[in-house]
Design a protein around this motif. Structure first.
Motif, mmCIF file in Angstrom:
data_model
loop_
_atom_site.group_PDB
_atom_site.id
_atom_site.type_symbol
_atom_site.label_atom_id
_atom_site.label_comp_id
_atom_site.label_asym_id
_atom_site.label_seq_id
_atom_site.Cartn_x
_atom_site.Cartn_y
_atom_site.Cartn_z
ATOM 1 N N GLU A 184 0.790 -1.212 0.101
ATOM 2 C CA GLU A 184 -0.110 0.056 0.090
ATOM 3 C C GLU A 184 0.965 1.280 -0.018
ATOM 4 N N ILE A 185 0.489 2.486 -0.607
ATOM 5 C CA ILE A 185 0.881 3.527 -0.428
ATOM 6 C C ILE A 185 1.394 4.147 0.888
ATOM 7 N N GLY A 186 2.637 4.275 1.308
ATOM 8 C CA GLY A 186 2.756 4.732 2.603
ATOM 9 C C GLY A 186 3.428 3.723 3.348
ATOM 10 N N GLN A 187 3.371 2.392 3.016
ATOM 11 C CA GLN A 187 3.883 1.331 3.757
ATOM 12 C C GLN A 187 5.350 1.270 3.724
ATOM 13 N N THR A 188 5.964 0.824 4.658
ATOM 14 C CA THR A 188 7.720 0.912 4.631
ATOM 15 C C THR A 188 7.961 -0.738 4.704
ATOM 16 N N VAL A 189 8.769 -1.017 3.592
ATOM 17 C CA VAL A 189 9.043 -2.438 3.322
ATOM 18 C C VAL A 189 10.559 -2.525 3.046
ATOM 19 N N GLN A 190 11.046 -3.740 3.447
ATOM 20 C CA GLN A 190 12.445 -3.775 3.380
ATOM 21 C C GLN A 190 12.815 -4.124 2.213
ATOM 22 N N VAL A 191 13.852 -3.685 1.526
ATOM 23 C CA VAL A 191 14.383 -3.683 0.014
ATOM 24 C C VAL A 191 15.962 -4.308 0.303
ATOM 25 N N VAL A 192 16.224 -5.595 -0.510
ATOM 26 C CA VAL A 192 17.627 -6.160 -0.049
ATOM 27 C C VAL A 192 18.228 -5.551 -1.543
ATOM 28 N N LEU A 193 19.357 -5.228 -1.474
ATOM 29 C CA LEU A 193 19.970 -4.998 -2.946
ATOM 30 C C LEU A 193 21.640 -5.272 -2.795
ATOM 31 N N ALA A 194 22.276 -5.216 -3.954
ATOM 32 C CA ALA A 194 23.780 -5.444 -3.765
ATOM 33 C C ALA A 194 24.467 -4.331 -4.277
ATOM 34 N N ARG A 195 25.401 -3.983 -3.535
ATOM 35 C CA ARG A 195 26.164 -2.743 -4.231
ATOM 36 C C ARG A 195 27.544 -2.804 -3.872
ATOM 37 N N GLN A 196 28.466 -2.892 -4.957
ATOM 38 C CA GLN A 196 29.719 -3.036 -5.079
ATOM 39 C C GLN A 196 29.979 -4.188 -4.318
ATOM 40 N N GLY A 197 29.382 -5.555 -4.604
ATOM 41 C CA GLY A 197 29.677 -6.838 -4.095
ATOM 42 C C GLY A 197 29.243 -6.742 -2.584
ATOM 43 N N ARG A 198 28.399 -5.920 -2.024
ATOM 44 C CA ARG A 198 28.109 -6.144 -0.559
ATOM 45 C C ARG A 198 26.511 -6.226 -0.593
ATOM 46 N N GLU A 199 25.925 -6.953 0.114
ATOM 47 C CA GLU A 199 24.446 -6.869 0.271
ATOM 48 C C GLU A 199 23.968 -6.025 1.308
ATOM 49 N N LEU A 200 23.136 -5.145 0.971
ATOM 50 C CA LEU A 200 22.493 -4.020 2.004
ATOM 51 C C LEU A 200 21.128 -4.243 2.146
#
Length: 476
Positions: A451-467
């Motif tokens: 939903e709009i305004g909901q906070t979700v966790q996003v997993v991403l890869a940046r320069q070989g690291r997982e954030l």
């Protein structure tokens, strides 16, 4: 030697005196025979004939009007059974030997005569056993020959009766139990309509599903878009019973290829939504619509895949279409768009939307918008006429590496949800909430599930690291 004669018999039966022969001479006087003395007066009164000079006595006859002064005789009006009741009577005239049967007794039936034998009945005369046997044999031979000829003609006329062919056995009665394809189609088809539009420069046919009793019909946006963009086009819905109703557009969502139109009808058949999240690969599904302008068409297949992100170009330069699709091998062709995809219970679990093909026809790769997403968007369109979606405000492209795949960030507009969360250009997003992200289309679908305004966790890869970053979603 003549035996001696009894003097008493000789006196009674002998010849009269003066007669030597068997016959008396005419001139020989015959002494008179002394008759018996007259009976006493009492016997005459009791047994004599009353008022009759007949010598023979007759049986008494019924008297219609008996004289009351005369006492009835003891036997009444019945024939006499004893001829000796009158000592002076020498004989009695009895009843006739043949006469009418007494009342209550039926006439005796004559005994049946000899019956004719079968040969006598058929030929009218006796026939020798040998001739009869020969006739029977000839008749049997003629019948056998006729049957053989008929059998040969029958075999020659119908190849299915050839001895080299084995016919498959079939059941005598066709059963359509509850839950069968025919049963589901009979219940669901009345709620699926054909959508037609015709204008000065546009014309086409699609499908739709009645989802509310007020006459609201859910369909694809690309079905009604040409009519919505051309003021000369008239939009109408045709029901399975032939009823045609003018339709108007209630709301459109080009980003998910859904739209709602409304018709003024009474007591329409409404199709209920099912839970598309309960579907599993291999479940039976049925597609109903008007492919190639053939209304009320039913095709059957299975769920080939779930959560298949589908992307298509927008209508006339509009926004790109992206939705979470149910893949099915049920035959879907142009004209099926907007029609119903139902499960084995007859509940709406998807809206047929597109196919993937290299020939232009169905090759078993059809896609339907999930019922969960379609229900949410249609309710919003009916309520407000438009839909807003959750968005991260980021542009991405699909990438893949030897170890992972995802959506790579191309740019991050200022003021958006991604910029506020610290997402940078070049980051590869691999997960949003609980859903894996393998390409750009799946990122859009994963974000729109929230939903709009909901906070979700996003997993991403940046320069070989997982954030892992928390992103508060904004409206698109």
């Amino acid at each position: 030697m003549q035996p001696p004669v009894d003097p008493a018999y000789a006196s009674a039966f002998g010849r009269p005196d003066g007669v030597d022969t068997a016959f008396a001479a005419r001139d020989v006087p015959v002494p008179p025979v002394e008759s018996a003395p007259p009976p006493p007066e009492s016997l005459v009164t009791a047994f004599g004939r009353q008022g009759s000079q007949e010598l023979l006595q007759r049986p008494p006859q019924p008297v219609s009007d008996p004289d009351p002064d005369i006492d009835p005789v003891f036997w009444g009006d019945k024939p006499a059974g004893d001829p000796w009741r009158d000592p002076a009577s020498g004989a009695v005239i009895g009843p006739p030997a043949v006469g009418e049967d007494p009342p209550g007794e039926s006439e005796a039936k004559p005994a049946p005569g000899p019956q004719l034998s079968v040969p006598e009945l058929i030929f009218g005369r006796r026939v020798k056993p040998a001739a009869l046997t020969l006739l029977v044999v000839v008749a049997l031979l003629v019948g056998a020959a006729g049957g053989l000829v008929g059998w040969l003609i029958g075999r020659a006329g119908n190849p299915l009766t050839d001895s080299t062919v084995t016919l498959a056995e079939i059941e005598q009665g066709k059963e359509r139990p509850a839950g069968s394809i025919s049963d589901i189609a009979k219940r669901v088809t009345p709620s699926v309509v054909s959508i037609e539009f015709k204008g000065t420069n546009v014309a086409g046919v699609g499908s739709g599903v009645v989802i509310e009793a007020g006459g609201y019909i859910l369909t694809n946006d690309h079905v009604v878009a040409p009519a919505a963009q051309d003021s000369s086009a008239k939009l109408s819905a045709v029901f399975t019973d032939g009823t045609r109703a003018q339709a108007r557009v209630v709301g459109r969502d080009p980003k998910t290829d859904l739209a709602v139109i409304k018709v003024e009808v009474t007591n329409p058949t409404v199709l209920q939504f099912g839970n598309s999240d309960e579907l599993q690969v291999g479940d039976s599904v049925i597609a109903i619509g008007s492919p190639l302008q053939l209304s009320n068409t039913v095709t059957e297949g299975i769920v080939s895949a779930l959560h298949r992100p589908v992307t298509a170009a927008g209508e006339n330069g509009g926004p790109q279409v992206t939705y979470d699709a149910i893949q099915t091998d049920a035959a879907i062709n142009p004209g099926n768009s907007g029609g119903a995809l139902v499960d084995s219970r007859g509940a709406l679990v998807g809206i047929n939307s597109s196919i993937r093909t290299e020939t232009g026809g169905s090759v078993g790769l059809g896609f339907a918008i999930s019922g969960k997403q379609a229900r949410k968007i249609s309710q919003e369109l009916i309520r407000s006429g438009q839909v807003k979606h959750a968005d991260m405000n980021v542009n991405v492209k699909s990438v893949s590496a030897e170890t992972s795949e995802g959506a790579q960030v191309q740019n991050v507009p200022a003021g958006g949800a991604a910029a506020a969360a610290g997402i940078q250009e070049g980051d590869v997003i691999t997960k949003v909430g609980d859903r894996m992200v393998r390409n750009a289309a799946e990122l859009v679908v994963a974000v729109r599930e929230h939903e709009i305004g909901q906070t979700v966790q996003v997993v991403l890869a940046r320069q070989g690291r997982e954030l892992k970053l928390d992103v508060t979603l904004k409206s698109d």
